[in-house]
Design an enzyme around this catalytic site. Structure first.
Site, short mmCIF file in Angstrom:
data_model
loop_
_atom_site.label_atom_id
_atom_site.label_comp_id
_atom_site.label_asym_id
_atom_site.label_seq_id
_atom_site.Cartn_x
_atom_site.Cartn_y
_atom_site.Cartn_z
N ASN A 88 -11.02 -2.73 -5.13
CA ASN A 88 -10.26 -1.68 -6.01
C ASN A 88 -10.87 -1.41 -7.39
OD1 ASN A 88 -6.88 -2.72 -4.89
ND2 ASN A 88 -8.04 -0.98 -4.12
N ASP B 266 0.60 -1.14 0.06
CA ASP B 266 0.05 0.01 -0.11
C ASP B 266 0.87 1.26 -0.10
OD1 ASP B 266 -2.46 1.35 -0.05
OD2 ASP B 266 -2.46 1.22 2.24
C1 IPE Z 1 -5.06 -2.55 -0.07
O1 IPE Z 1 -5.10 -1.46 -0.38
C2 IPE Z 1 -5.29 -3.52 -1.29
C3 IPE Z 1 -3.72 -3.55 -2.03
C4 IPE Z 1 -2.81 -3.13 -1.61
C5 IPE Z 1 -3.77 -4.12 -3.30
P1 IPE Z 1 -6.26 -0.30 -0.52
O2 IPE Z 1 -5.47 1.01 -0.51
O3 IPE Z 1 -7.23 -0.65 -1.40
O4 IPE Z 1 -6.91 -0.41 1.05
P2 IPE Z 1 -7.80 0.73 1.79
O5 IPE Z 1 -8.78 1.07 0.85
O6 IPE Z 1 -6.81 1.84 2.16
O7 IPE Z 1 -8.43 -0.19 3.00
C1 IPE Z 2 -1.68 0.48 -3.29
O1 IPE Z 2 -1.62 1.92 -3.48
C2 IPE Z 2 -1.89 -0.24 -4.65
C3 IPE Z 2 -3.52 -0.47 -4.89
C4 IPE Z 2 -4.19 -0.45 -3.90
C5 IPE Z 2 -3.75 -1.00 -6.14
P1 IPE Z 2 -2.57 2.86 -3.43
O2 IPE Z 2 -3.16 3.21 -4.48
O3 IPE Z 2 -3.73 2.29 -2.44
O4 IPE Z 2 -2.03 3.91 -2.62
P2 IPE Z 2 -2.58 5.12 -1.56
O5 IPE Z 2 -2.90 4.35 -0.38
O6 IPE Z 2 -3.54 5.86 -2.21
O7 IPE Z 2 -1.35 5.78 -1.14
MG MG Z 3 -4.10 2.45 -0.49
#
Ligand code: IPE
Ligand code: IPE
Ligand code: MG
Length: 231
Positions: free
Chosen positions: A69, A19
């Site tokens: 996602n 993340d």
């Molecule tokens: C978790 O991250 C999913 C992945 C890293 C693929 P998210 O960014 O989607 O999770 P939330 O929304 O902060 O819980």
């Molecule tokens: C994790 O990075 C990757 C996915 C969930 C696909 P994020 O896109 O959630 O990054 P943040 O949490 O917004 O920084």
């Molecule tokens: Mg995230």
């Protein structure tokens, strides 16, 4: 001169919730797409450097894209899947050279024919490798996995009592350690059934900045813990 052979401590299964790509892009004044690109490149980079770790990991899982996602903006979802497709294909040779066994861990529904072909090609190419197993979790949600398992069970006359058999990858070990980068303290629908006794490690480091040395630190921390497993 006497030679010494040091054997590395073995860890069965380490899983990473990658993340922080979005925040990393913002911090570096880059478009979000670049954050995802650096994130995916970092994942491949870590896979190629696993032999630099102090520990020998039998199985490593990376959470790439969750079922939730899909609710992101269509342009971000498109960017992510374009990147997954390009880098998954590119990973085929690199993974093979590094003796890694790669498998997709998630639902195949909603994935394009092209991507499914790449997934199957990489799985076949690396099937006989006996190094670390790399699970790439995309189009993955733990609740979806459990619902899908129940659907499979409902179609069988005499199902096994071993629920694990119906998960996406039945021979995967339960994760010993789950690492989440990016500072959030939650699992976000990641391996809920499998994580019953997993140790958890949270770090504020944003995923594209999480390198082999950070992984070594997390594993050092894990190996100092006393696991009781209810006993
Ligand atoms: C978790 O991250 C999913 C992945 C890293 C693929 P998210 O960014 O989607 O999770 P939330 O929304 O902060 O819980
Ligand atoms: C994790 O990075 C990757 C996915 C969930 C696909 P994020 O896109 O959630 O990054 P943040 O949490 O917004 O920084
Ligand atoms: Mg995230």
């Amino acid at each position: 001169m006497k030679s010494y052979i040091f054997s590395k401590k073995k860890i069965n299964h380490v899983a990473i919730i990658m993340d922080g790509n979005g925040r990393w892009a913002k911090k570096n004044d880059l478009p979000k797409r670049d954050g995802h690109e650096y994130g995916i490149k970092n994942c491949i980079n870590i896979c190629e450097k696993l032999d630099k770790l102090k520990y020998k990991i039998s199985e490593i899982s990376f959470y790439v894209f969750s079922t939730e996602n899909w609710m992101r903006k269509p342009s971000e979802v498109k960017n992510l899947f374009d990147l997954i497709q390009i880098f998954y294909d590119d990973f085929k040779l690199k993974a093979h050279e590094n003796n890694l066994k790669v498998r997709h861990y998630g639902s195949r529904k909603k994935l394009s024919k092209n991507l499914l072909k790449i997934i199957d090609d990489v799985t076949i190419k690396t099937k006989k490798n006996n190094g670390t197993i790399v699970n790439l979790l995309f189009n993955y949600g733990s609740r979806q996995e459990i619902d899908d398992a129940i659907s499979k069970i409902n179609k069988i006359k005499k199902p096994s009592k071993n629920f694990k058999k119906y998960l996406y990858v039945p021979d995967s070990h339960d994760p010993d350690l789950i690492i989440r980068t990016g500072g959030e303290l939650r699992l976000s629908n990641f391996m809920l059934w499998q994580s019953a006794y997993a140790e958890l490690y949270f770090t504020k480091v944003l995923w594209p900045d999480f390198k082999i040395k950070n992984l070594n630190l997390a594993l050092d921390n894990y190996t100092k813990r006393k696991r009781k497993l209810g006993k």
